[in-house]
Scaffold this motif. Structure first.
Motif, PDB file in Angstrom:
ATOM      1  N   THR A   1     -15.144  -8.121  28.193  1.00  0.00           N
ATOM      2  CA  THR A   1     -15.711  -7.944  29.543  1.00  0.00           C
ATOM      3  C   THR A   1     -16.113  -9.302  30.093  1.00  0.00           C
ATOM      4  O   THR A   1     -16.389 -10.226  29.333  1.00  0.00           O
ATOM      5  CB  THR A   1     -16.965  -7.041  29.511  1.00  0.00           C
ATOM      6  N   ARG A   2     -16.181  -9.385  31.417  1.00  0.00           N
ATOM      7  CA  ARG A   2     -16.566 -10.667  32.036  1.00  0.00           C
ATOM      8  C   ARG A   2     -18.087 -10.753  32.171  1.00  0.00           C
ATOM      9  O   ARG A   2     -18.786  -9.737  32.094  1.00  0.00           O
ATOM     10  CB  ARG A   2     -15.902 -10.806  33.403  1.00  0.00           C
ATOM     11  N   LEU A   3     -18.561 -11.966  32.436  1.00  0.00           N
ATOM     12  CA  LEU A   3     -19.981 -12.179  32.728  1.00  0.00           C
ATOM     13  C   LEU A   3     -20.260 -11.589  34.115  1.00  0.00           C
ATOM     14  O   LEU A   3     -19.608 -11.964  35.097  1.00  0.00           O
ATOM     15  CB  LEU A   3     -20.291 -13.676  32.702  1.00  0.00           C
ATOM     16  N   GLN A   4     -21.256 -10.699  34.204  1.00  0.00           N
ATOM     17  CA  GLN A   4     -21.542 -10.022  35.483  1.00  0.00           C
ATOM     18  C   GLN A   4     -22.528 -10.879  36.279  1.00  0.00           C
ATOM     19  O   GLN A   4     -23.688 -10.501  36.484  1.00  0.00           O
ATOM     20  CB  GLN A   4     -22.129  -8.637  35.212  1.00  0.00           C
ATOM     21  N   SER A   5     -22.059 -12.022  36.752  1.00  0.00           N
ATOM     22  CA  SER A   5     -22.988 -12.968  37.377  1.00  0.00           C
ATOM     23  C   SER A   5     -23.587 -12.421  38.673  1.00  0.00           C
ATOM     24  O   SER A   5     -24.700 -12.791  39.041  1.00  0.00           O
ATOM     25  CB  SER A   5     -22.313 -14.319  37.607  1.00  0.00           C
TER      26      SER A   5
ATOM     27  N   HIS B   1      -9.377  -4.627  28.515  1.00  0.00           N
ATOM     28  CA  HIS B   1     -10.292  -5.253  29.467  1.00  0.00           C
ATOM     29  C   HIS B   1     -10.280  -4.382  30.717  1.00  0.00           C
ATOM     30  O   HIS B   1      -9.209  -3.979  31.180  1.00  0.00           O
ATOM     31  CB  HIS B   1      -9.796  -6.676  29.799  1.00  0.00           C
ATOM     32  N   PRO B   2     -11.453  -4.077  31.300  1.00  0.00           N
ATOM     33  CA  PRO B   2     -11.435  -3.231  32.506  1.00  0.00           C
ATOM     34  C   PRO B   2     -10.881  -3.979  33.716  1.00  0.00           C
ATOM     35  O   PRO B   2     -10.522  -3.353  34.715  1.00  0.00           O
ATOM     36  CB  PRO B   2     -12.905  -2.866  32.714  1.00  0.00           C
ATOM     37  N   LEU B   3     -10.853  -5.299  33.640  1.00  0.00           N
ATOM     38  CA  LEU B   3     -10.447  -6.173  34.737  1.00  0.00           C
ATOM     39  C   LEU B   3     -11.461  -6.061  35.889  1.00  0.00           C
ATOM     40  O   LEU B   3     -12.063  -5.011  36.050  1.00  0.00           O
ATOM     41  CB  LEU B   3      -9.026  -5.882  35.220  1.00  0.00           C
TER      42      LEU B   3
ATOM     43  N   THR C   1     -11.240  -3.220  43.535  1.00  0.00           N
ATOM     44  CA  THR C   1      -9.803  -3.166  43.795  1.00  0.00           C
ATOM     45  C   THR C   1      -9.241  -1.933  43.105  1.00  0.00           C
ATOM     46  O   THR C   1      -8.876  -0.951  43.745  1.00  0.00           O
ATOM     47  CB  THR C   1      -9.102  -4.438  43.252  1.00  0.00           C
ATOM     48  N   ARG C   2      -9.225  -1.990  41.773  1.00  0.00           N
ATOM     49  CA  ARG C   2      -8.608  -0.923  40.984  1.00  0.00           C
ATOM     50  C   ARG C   2      -9.300   0.424  41.149  1.00  0.00           C
ATOM     51  O   ARG C   2      -8.642   1.448  41.313  1.00  0.00           O
ATOM     52  CB  ARG C   2      -8.670  -1.270  39.485  1.00  0.00           C
ATOM     53  N   THR C   3     -10.606   0.410  41.068  1.00  0.00           N
ATOM     54  CA  THR C   3     -11.294   1.701  41.024  1.00  0.00           C
ATOM     55  C   THR C   3     -11.092   2.463  42.331  1.00  0.00           C
ATOM     56  O   THR C   3     -10.675   3.619  42.340  1.00  0.00           O
ATOM     57  CB  THR C   3     -12.794   1.500  40.722  1.00  0.00           C
ATOM     58  N   ARG C   4     -11.364   1.801  43.460  1.00  0.00           N
ATOM     59  CA  ARG C   4     -11.231   2.518  44.735  1.00  0.00           C
ATOM     60  C   ARG C   4      -9.778   2.920  44.980  1.00  0.00           C
ATOM     61  O   ARG C   4      -9.489   4.077  45.318  1.00  0.00           O
ATOM     62  CB  ARG C   4     -11.746   1.668  45.899  1.00  0.00           C
TER      63      ARG C   4
HETATM   64  C1  NCD Z   1     -15.512  -3.131  36.328  1.00  0.00           C
HETATM   65  C2  NCD Z   1     -16.676  -2.808  37.210  1.00  0.00           C
HETATM   66  O1  NCD Z   1     -16.595  -2.846  38.425  1.00  0.00           O
HETATM   67  O2  NCD Z   1     -17.708  -2.503  36.628  1.00  0.00           O
HETATM   68  N1  NCD Z   1     -14.255  -3.159  36.921  1.00  0.00           N
HETATM   69  C3  NCD Z   1     -13.550  -2.018  37.127  1.00  0.00           C
HETATM   70  O3  NCD Z   1     -14.060  -1.040  37.584  1.00  0.00           O
HETATM   71  N2  NCD Z   1     -12.258  -2.036  36.787  1.00  0.00           N
HETATM   72  C4  NCD Z   1     -15.753  -4.298  35.480  1.00  0.00           C
HETATM   73  C5  NCD Z   1     -16.090  -5.579  36.142  1.00  0.00           C
HETATM   74  O4  NCD Z   1     -16.195  -5.677  37.357  1.00  0.00           O
HETATM   75  O5  NCD Z   1     -16.277  -6.519  35.391  1.00  0.00           O
END
Ligand code: NCD
Length: 438
Positions: free
Chosen positions: A256-260, A291-293, A56-59
């Protein structure tokens, strides 16, 4: 000064250095102060954003940055809508899309994908997240959020909490913070620490050392009362003698969240996050909450009201930071930046077998693993795409054709361009290398 283009883009936060980071962060402050001042500077340029993983955010922040600078944007927002769904290789997709545009922004689930994209495409590429490996533009957003508050990173202590094993933002941030001279406290969720060797590479590059600290809050997060703290060498003397010192304060806590989706699984214990009660702990008194979200339950919604919470502000800075990157890579000369530190290109001349990392991009593409050496001692061989350690037992010298055990003194004297790694002596003999012994 010619800048980022010589690097063919931004793939890893390992390529940052203090001169680049200081100039870049100051530049973003200028852009934030007067975004209209750079409107239209990239008119006529076209950027492609290719996202083979959700975003979402990055793109959107890359795209809005391009629009604000007057550049055109073409986009693949869903891999199911592109030829990768038909089985096209990443190499071919990058070569074709790269021939349409001036710059690529690419996100991919495989580690090291961005370096392969850049090689295939021949245009500058920005890594918008490759597997668990890195997300350097997010690190610039994270660092800018702290820089705005502090100005300098010296003497600051930042905890990085959660899934360090699979979290690419955490791994990239460790490079950025340590290169700016901050202290870094890795706080891994149970069973989700960095891979062996990563922290040593960060410390060697930034002249940090690892010391031990303790705190009750650390125990409640990681299940262990002690933590490692990476600090600039010569910072304090108190660690040299006696007991493990108490961690005194955190200036920022990066959750950071768990990267499941990458297969992350929690060991014994609970995934660490913040509670309202913990916010009263003196350790967090002046602590920015970052938090990067996207967040999951590690940051309760109630924390949003706390004056220390910065994560939405952090997300708001994404477009300014990405404008700065685009300008440094495609803008007029006055927007150029000090160069990044180039990572060695790597050589695929060896018989060392496939990369040990099953998620390495070389596994998907069926290409040989290019190796590079890391560190000063020339004994650490890494996959040049995904940074995974490659088992090397012997090293030959291409000029003398002599073969040495990897740990012998002689290896340190071989010039990098003459290094030839081997897993066994038999293969080296077949290739004409003569055993030189220890
Ligand atoms: C991160 C990602 O995609 O690595 N999000 C982001 O770019 N803002 C972190 C994440 O997804 O947990």
């Amino acid at each position: 000064m010619v800048l980022l283009p010589v690097l063919e883009g931004l793939h890893s936060a390992e390529a940052f250095n203090p001169a680049f980071l200081s100039a870049f962060l100051e530049r973003i402050r200028v852009i934030e102060g007067n975004p209209a001042g750079c409107a239209d500077l990239l008119r006529g340029k076209v950027v492609a954003t290719v996202f083979e993983e959700p975003s979402t955010r990055t793109r959107l922040s890359f795209e809005v940055a391009a629009h604000r600078l007057g550049a055109g944007v073409i986009s693949v927002a869903d891999p199911k809508s592109s030829s990768s769904a038909k089985g096209e290789s990443l190499h071919d997709a990058a070569k074709v899309i790269g021939s349409y545009v001036d710059l690529l922004v690419w996100r991919h689930p495989r580690d090291g994908a961005s370096r392969l994209v850049a090689q295939a495409a021949g245009v500058p590429t920005i890594n918008a997240g490759d597997g668990r490996l890195g997300h350097p533009s997010q690190t610039l957003v994270d660092l800018y959020t702290m820089y705005r508050e502090w100005g300098s990173f010296e003497g600051r202590t930042v905890g990085i909490l959660g899934d360090l094993r699979y979290g690419r933002t955490a791994r990239s941030l460790a490079w950025g913070l340590s290169l700016l001279g901050a202290r870094v406290v890795p706080l891994p969720a149970p069973g989700l620490d960095w891979e062996a060797g990563f922290e040593e590479r960060v410390c060697e590059r930034s002249a940090h050392r690892s010391v031990r600290v303790s705190h009750d809050l650390v125990k409640s997060w990681t299940g262990v009362g002690e933590a490692r703290m990476l600090e600039p060498q010569g910072w304090t003397q108190s660690h040299l003698f006696g007991e493990i010192p108490q961690l005194e304060k955190l200036d920022a806590l990066y959750l950071t969240r768990l990267q499941s989706e990458r297969g992350a699984q929690l060991g014994n214990g609970v995934y660490p996050g913040l509670t309202m009660e913990q916010l009263d702990n003196p350790l967090l008194e002046d602590c920015l909450i970052l938090h990067p979200l996207p967040r999951l339950s590690e940051v309760p919604v109630a924390v949003d009201q706390d004056p220390r919470a910065r994560y939405f502000e952090q997300a708001r800075f994404g477009p300014w930071v990405r404008m700065g990157l685009f300008l440094a890579m495609m803008g007029p000369d006055e927007w150029s930046m000090p160069p990044l530190t180039a990572l060695p290109a790597g050589s695929s001349d060896h018989q060392l077998g496939p990369c040990a990392n099953t998620n390495c991009i070389t596994r998907q593409e069926g290409v040989p693993v290019p190796w590079r050496i890391a560190g000063r001692n020339q004994r650490s061989f890494l996959c040049a795409f995904c940074d995974t350690r490659i088992e090397v037992a012997y090293v030959g010298c291409r000029s003398s054709m002599r073969l040495h055990p990897v740990h012998s003194q002689a290896v340190m004297k071989i010039r990098p361009e003459n290094l030839r790694p081997f897993a066994d002596r038999v293969r080296a003999k077949v290739d004409g290398y003569i055993w030189a012994g220890n």
